[in-house]
Enzyme design. Structure first.
Site, PDB file in Angstrom:
ATOM      1  N   ASP A   1       0.874  -1.164   0.000  1.00  0.00           N
ATOM      2  CA  ASP A   1       0.000   0.000   0.000  1.00  0.00           C
ATOM      3  C   ASP A   1       0.918   1.223   0.000  1.00  0.00           C
ATOM      4  OD1 ASP A   1      -2.204   1.697   0.394  1.00  0.00           O
ATOM      5  OD2 ASP A   1      -2.011   1.522   2.582  1.00  0.00           O
TER       6      ASP A   1
ATOM      7  N   ASP B   1      -0.084   5.029   0.897  1.00  0.00           N
ATOM      8  CA  ASP B   1      -0.329   5.969   1.997  1.00  0.00           C
ATOM      9  C   ASP B   1      -0.450   5.204   3.321  1.00  0.00           C
ATOM     10  OD1 ASP B   1      -0.401   8.130   0.165  1.00  0.00           O
ATOM     11  OD2 ASP B   1      -2.495   7.678  -0.291  1.00  0.00           O
TER      12      ASP B   1
END
Ligand SMILES: [Mg+2]
Length: 183
Positions: A13, A15
């Site tokens: 991922d 953020d």
């Protein structure tokens, strides 16, 4: 020429994993790297993993920024990583949001985590061995996407990301032969 070697992959991922999640970051001056993030990417590179970023970017559907902003930011991040001999092999983002212009970005609905579309698309483009592959995210939707793609999903809850990745690699039973120790 495309690298057709079968390898495990780490799906990250963005953020909250590579950079602090401030909400809809889309410019370089909004990026604060998570402690150990760059070293973690480099460790994965050197362990024979392909490293992919899979990130929901509904800020595009919300009209907060454009796809070009996301791609420029990813180029900037790639340059910073390269300064530390770290490399993301490929990137995917989903601009889709069910409540904002859903028709316009309908083609990417199945890419929005918790759906596994981004991971599956990367697996189609890069020969990926699911055994040993994993996803790291900071939300349940990341873990759900991993499970739906048939790989392990790990929830990052803080701390030095390189230490987390080192631990995961130790726990991951992979035949080292053929993965290419790239150190
Ligand atoms: Mg996140």
């Amino acid at each position: 020429m495309a690298d057709l070697t079968l390898r495990p992959a780490a799906f990250l991922d963005r953020d909250g994993i590579l950079n602090e999640d401030i909400g809809y970051a889309h410019r370089a001056n909004q990026i604060t790297w998570i402690p150990g993030a760059i070293a973690a990417v480099r460790r994965l590179n050197r362990s024979g993993y392909r490293v992919f970023v899979v990130t929901n970017q509904a800020g595009i559907a919300r009209g907060l920024y454009g796809a070009d902003d996301v791609e420029n930011l990813h180029r900037w991040m790639a340059d910073r990583l390269a300064e530390h001999s770290a490399r993301i092999d490929d990137w995917r983002y989903s601009p889709f949001h069910p409540e904002h212009q859903p028709e316009r970005f309908a083609a990417y609905a199945h890419w929005r985590k918790p759906a596994p579309g981004m991971l599956l698309d990367l697996m189609e483009h890069w020969p990926t061995r699911r055994v040993g592959s994993f996803m790291i995210g900071d939300r349940d939707s990341d873990v759900e996407a991993a499970k739906a793609a048939g790989i392990a999903g790990h929830l990052y809850t803080g701390g030095d990301l390189d230490a987390v990745v080192a631990f995961l690699l130790e726990q991951t039973t992979v035949e080292k032969s053929g993965t290419g120790e790239l150190g």
